[in-house]
Design an enzyme around this catalytic site. Structure first.
Site, PDB file in Angstrom:
ATOM      1  CG  PHE B 121     -14.944  26.138  14.308  1.00 11.62           C
ATOM      2  CD1 PHE B 121     -14.963  26.138  15.684  1.00 11.62           C
ATOM      3  CD2 PHE B 121     -13.879  25.500  13.664  1.00 11.62           C
ATOM      4  CE1 PHE B 121     -13.953  25.509  16.412  1.00 11.62           C
ATOM      5  CE2 PHE B 121     -12.872  24.873  14.392  1.00 11.62           C
ATOM      6  CZ  PHE B 121     -12.907  24.875  15.767  1.00 11.62           C
ATOM      7  CD  GLN B 234      -6.346  24.665   7.591  1.00 14.78           C
ATOM      8  OE1 GLN B 234      -6.631  23.725   8.321  1.00 14.78           O
ATOM      9  NE2 GLN B 234      -7.272  25.364   6.959  1.00 14.78           N
ATOM     10  CG  HIS B 236      -4.801  25.928  13.326  1.00 14.53           C
ATOM     11  ND1 HIS B 236      -4.907  26.906  14.288  1.00 14.53           N
ATOM     12  CD2 HIS B 236      -5.976  25.246  13.356  1.00 14.53           C
ATOM     13  CE1 HIS B 236      -6.093  26.802  14.884  1.00 14.53           C
ATOM     14  NE2 HIS B 236      -6.765  25.811  14.329  1.00 14.53           N
ATOM     15  CG  LEU B 250      -4.665  22.971  17.130  1.00 16.22           C
ATOM     16  CD1 LEU B 250      -4.177  23.772  15.940  1.00 16.22           C
ATOM     17  CD2 LEU B 250      -5.609  21.884  16.675  1.00 16.22           C
ATOM     18  CD  GLU B 253     -11.252  28.021  13.182  1.00 15.19           C
ATOM     19  OE1 GLU B 253     -10.285  27.379  12.699  1.00 15.19           O
ATOM     20  OE2 GLU B 253     -12.232  28.342  12.515  1.00 15.19           O
ATOM     21  NE  ARG B 309      -8.855  26.003  11.240  1.00 15.17           N
ATOM     22  CZ  ARG B 309      -8.974  24.731  11.574  1.00 15.17           C
ATOM     23  NH1 ARG B 309      -8.426  23.791  10.816  1.00 15.17           N
ATOM     24  NH2 ARG B 309      -9.641  24.381  12.656  1.00 15.17           N
ATOM     25  CG  HIS B 380      -3.932  22.143  11.679  1.00 17.18           C
ATOM     26  ND1 HIS B 380      -3.723  21.394  12.817  1.00 17.18           N
ATOM     27  CD2 HIS B 380      -5.271  22.207  11.518  1.00 17.18           C
ATOM     28  CE1 HIS B 380      -4.904  21.027  13.308  1.00 17.18           C
ATOM     29  NE2 HIS B 380      -5.848  21.489  12.528  1.00 17.18           N
ATOM     30  NE  ARG B 415      -8.913  20.588   7.584  1.00 15.43           N
ATOM     31  CZ  ARG B 415      -9.128  20.798   8.886  1.00 15.43           C
ATOM     32  NH1 ARG B 415     -10.351  20.893   9.352  1.00 15.43           N
ATOM     33  NH2 ARG B 415      -8.113  20.911   9.729  1.00 15.43           N
TER      34      ARG B 415
END
Lengths: 248, 603
Positions: B121, B234, B236, B250, B253, B309, B380, B415
């Site tokens: 990730f 954030q 995304h 969404l 990822e 991100r 997000h 994050r």
């Protein structure tokens, strides 16, 4: 932009009726979008449950043109073109208001099923070893998003209202996910036969047809559970052994 | 005058996503009475939508991984604004919290030797995310839910908290209403845990559901608690962009973790064009090396699609702004190309990313095994939230705790994917443990009937007004404004304009009116959620004005670089004695020597 007629059930446990709302529709819209638009523009107090809008949470179950579906995954382009869309709450559960039903019975039923009880860990560090091929089946059952559409269409509940004798397809799948879990050591067959009423299911497969997660509820879950119950309680050889043991 | 029922508990947990459930389980295990309140039905909270996985240095796939690497990855991703003690606790405890889920029945995907499988990730040096295809959140919430129902926890479903009460400076309880009947409930409690999640509904394009209206942050702020890091929201990088009705949903990822690549309309892999200095040593410089990394080659470095991100989202915005976007104002995310590399690519994609396959097929008529997806940034996650003690999760109000997205500190300026699911397990448990301890050591504070009645009147006020503002319209206007002026790219001018607009929206809010009665009335619910949204929007805006640099998720076009001085403090938001929102800088305490050494070693 085209206007389309939505016929939405409005009312509470006491009384209610289908009401007409016209709203603009555009490319890619799902039924839930139309409901939200109507709520925002014409009926601020319209009651509807929803969360993820992506088929992952199982909140927006309803009956669309008589078919049990998730509103967020039902595209208008998949319904008969230009025709009014009828949206009603799930029938098998008591109505709270408009499209929202009281599904608390399901939460009570789940509590009655014996919890997961793992065997002692396989490794010294307290972990287990399991192989992918041994968990594929249970992972299928664990895809369930608890939308309760399977409960809603099951005739044992919907028509015969045997809520105190039968736990319904959702919880048979839940029981199956525990019984077939490679680590589980609990025994739930006695309850499945008696209080959970697995015998009431006569395999009409209505539940499988409406499952938005395409879980093979009947073939992969309920039938194997039924076989386990039959093997234990109705196998003539076992019956004989039990009879002998009792005589001693 | 409306009446109210009274409920008494030792610990009250508000919110039943991963953090709230884990907290409730822990508190009840300590032998205190626990109530769990949630706005939706149990099991429907946002955790259910988490896809990619939970980050924990189990080192099942790469034995080089350990808590130190996870710790440094988290700090690097957060641009060193993180609360380092939280990052340390998180990295150390996440593996146990994940293994514990297995003991409670969770079935993660497996390695060939039968252990929990881990995937790559963004920003994680080694494959670290335990997962179940792309429905990890569902597995986690269901495991916690099914475990919790046998713990003797009282669950109040479809119930919304409208305010917290204090007495003698300590928390004393909360007022709530049942969404179904509109009946009021007073909860006396010795300690309260806020686990209400994020603030995504303040923006127009978001992956968040209706529930994420900053309730915990606003309740805490109103009660006198401090918020930090609110400028860091954030976006995304990959949300759906087409058709309009699914905009913002969404796209995990995990698609990029499995080898998915980002392309502009010229078919160029634009992520190779801009690799930040901080990550240059860890990033592949050619597509072949990137592919080998996703396939587990331990000598390869990660492809630039798996940068953090904040960076990936900004690169996408740049491509769109400069006219190289896809037809519907996004870019292309392609996983189908891996059929050049794998024989059974289509089956592999369906197995690894089943819900992405389903989602695009059903909602966008796209078969992701055969063609690219169109994606763009979506709101997000809120890195900011209630300021808490790293070890106990208690806020500056004795007895008031926060955990998960509602709390702040772990993630700093940005994050890493997967760190949210581990955050809610690690700190949910700690919040539950320390809230129970607090409840055992303290007596119940009083709540005045008068105060309760005053709050009830405030809650019912929108019913008294007629022909006022439509709450849904007001929410749209707020979301549109926040998206345009306080979004992914910010400037002083627009932020100041947003400040004006927020003040106008607050005046309009005072004139919101409701039709119908108190039974399951969506308009009424929205009007009450709006009060919270206005508070958190103001906090985000105020902090965004104050931070005159670009760092992590906070990007200022007028200050495009990092400012070393600004990297030494967090911004704290609080309410002054006149009820006005104030902001102050607070210097980040110097990092412990042993941790500093770890960071140096990992550079």
């Amino acid at each position: 932009m085209d206007k389309l007629l939505f016929q939405i059930w409005r009312g509470d446990a006491g009384s209610g009726a289908v009401q007409d709302y016209y709203t603009n529709v555009s490319e890619g819209m799902v039924v839930l979008d139309a409901i939200h638009q109507i709520q925002a523009e014409q009926a601020n107090d319209l009651a509807v449950r929803w969360n993820c809008k992506a088929g992952k949470c199982g909140s927006c179950s309803a009956e669309i043109n008589g078919m049990p579906k998730l509103m967020c995954m039902t595209r208008l382009s998949d319904l008969p073109s230009g025709q009014a869309v009828l949206v009603k709450p799930m029938k098998a559960f008591p109505l709270i208001k408009d499209l929202v039903t009281d599904v608390s019975w399901n939460y009570k039923v789940k509590k009655q099923i014996k919890k997961f009880k793992p065997r002692a860990p396989d490794a010294k560090d307290g972990t287990w070893r399991m192989y992918q091929e041994d968990i594929d089946r249970v992972q299928e059952f664990r895809k369930c998003i608890e939308c309760y559409l399977c409960q809603n269409v099951c005739h044992v509940l919907r028509e015969h209202e045997l809520y105190d004798k039968f736990i319904g397809p959702r919880f048979l799948i839940y029981a199956a996910s525990l019984e077939m879990h490679p680590l589980d050591t609990e025994d739930r067959l006695g309850e499945l036969k008696e209080s959970h009423g697995i015998g009431f299911c006569n395999i009409t497969k209505c539940c499988t047809k409406v499952c938005p997660e395409s879980i093979a509820i009947t073939d992969n879950g309920i039938i194997p559970l039924k076989e386990r119950v039959v093997d234990r309680y109705f196998d003539p050889l076992r019956k004989f052994v039990r009879w002998i043991l009792r005589k001693k | 005058m409306a009446t109210y029922d009274i409920h008494n508990y030792d610990v009250l947990v508000i919110g039943a996503g991963g953090a709230g459930l884990r907290a409730a389980i822990e508190a009840s295990a300590q032998g205190v009475s626990v109530a769990l309140i949630c706005k939706s039905l149990l099991g429907k909270a946002h955790t259910v939508m988490a896809e990619g996985g939970v980050a924990a240095a189990l080192s099942n796939v790469d034995e080089r991984d350990n808590w130190k690497v996870h710790f440094t990855d988290t700090l690097r991703g957060g641009q060193y604004l993180n609360n380092w003690r939280m990052a340390e606790i998180h990295a150390k405890e996440a593996p146990d919290r994940v293994r514990e889920l297995e003991a409670w029945g969770a079935l993660f995907d497996r390695t060939t030797d039968g252990k929990i499988l881990q995937r790559n990730f963004g920003g994680h040096k080694y494959p670290r995310l335990a997962h179940v295809g792309d429905r990890t959140g569902l597995e986690m919430i269901r495991t916690l839910q099914d475990h919790s129902i046998h713990q003797g926890i009282d669950v109040h479903m479809e119930c919304t908290v409208t305010c917290l009460f204090k007495n003698n400076g300590r928390i004393s309880g909360a007022l709530a209403y049942g969404r179904d009947r509109g009946n009021f409930k007073l909860f006396n409690a010795k300690s309260i845990i806020l686990a209400t999640g994020g603030i995504g509904r303040a923006f127009k394009v978001t992956s968040n559901s209706w529930e994420y209206t900053g309730d915990g942050q606003a309740l805490a702020y109103d009660a006198g608690a401090e918020l930090i890091d609110m400028e860091f929201v954030q976006f995304h990088p990959t949300g759906m962009v087409w058709p309009p009705s699914v905009k913002g949903i969404l796209v995990t990822e995990g698609v990029r973790g499995e080898g998915g690549i980002l392309l502009n309309k010229q078919n160029r892999r634009f992520m190779f064009d801009d690799i930040p200095e901080l990550y240059r040593n860890q990033t592949a410089d050619n597509p072949e090396e990137g592919w080998r990394y996703t396939q587990g080659d331990k000598n390869a470095r990660r492809p630039p699609e798996l940068l953090t991100r904040d960076h990936v989202a900004r690169c996408i915005v740049r491509e769109i702004k400069e006219g190289r976007g896809s037809p519907h104002n996004g870019v292309f995310l392609d996983i189908s190309w891996i059929s050049d590399k794998l024989n059974n690519a289509e089956d592999h994609i369906r197995k690894k990313l089943p819900s992405m396959y389903h989602q695009f097929k059903k909602l966008a008529d796209i078969d992701i095994t055969k063609e690219p997806m169109e994606v763009g940034p979506t709101t997000h996650y809120c890195m900011g939230g209630v300021r808490v003690n790293a070890d106990t999760q208690m806020s500056n109000i004795p007895g008031l705790f926060a955990a998960g997205e509602a709390a702040a500190g772990l993630h700093g300026a940005n994050r890493l994917g997967g760190n949210s699911l581990s955050d809610l397990l690690v700190f949910g448990k700690r919040a539950g443990e320390y809230a129970a301890k607090f409840a055992k050591e303290n007596s119940q504070e009083n709540i005045n009937d008068e105060d309760v009645r005053a709050q009830i009147s405030k809650t019912l006020a929108p019913f008294e007004r007629t022909n006022g503002e439509n709450p849904f319209q007001l929410q749209y206007d707020l979301q549109e404004m926040m998206q345009n002026l306080v979004g992914i790219v910010r400037t002083q001018e627009e932020l100041l304009q947003a400040k004006e607009e927020l003040s106008k929206l607050r005046s309009r809010y005072r004139n919101v009116s409701i039709i119908g009665n108190r039974e399951y009335n969506a308009g009424w619910h929205t009007s009450l959620d709006l009060a919270n949204l206005l508070i958190v929007s103001q906090a985000v805006n105020m902090a965004a004005i104050e931070r005159k640099e670009s760092r992590g998720a906070h990007y200022r076009e007028d200050f495009p670089n990092k400012d070393p001085q600004s990297g030494t403090y967090n911004l704290v938001i609080y309410k002054d004695s006149n009820g006005e929102m104030q902001i102050r800088k607070e210097v980040i305490p110097e990092i412990r020597n042993d941790l500093k050494q770890i960071i140096e070693e990992m550079k």
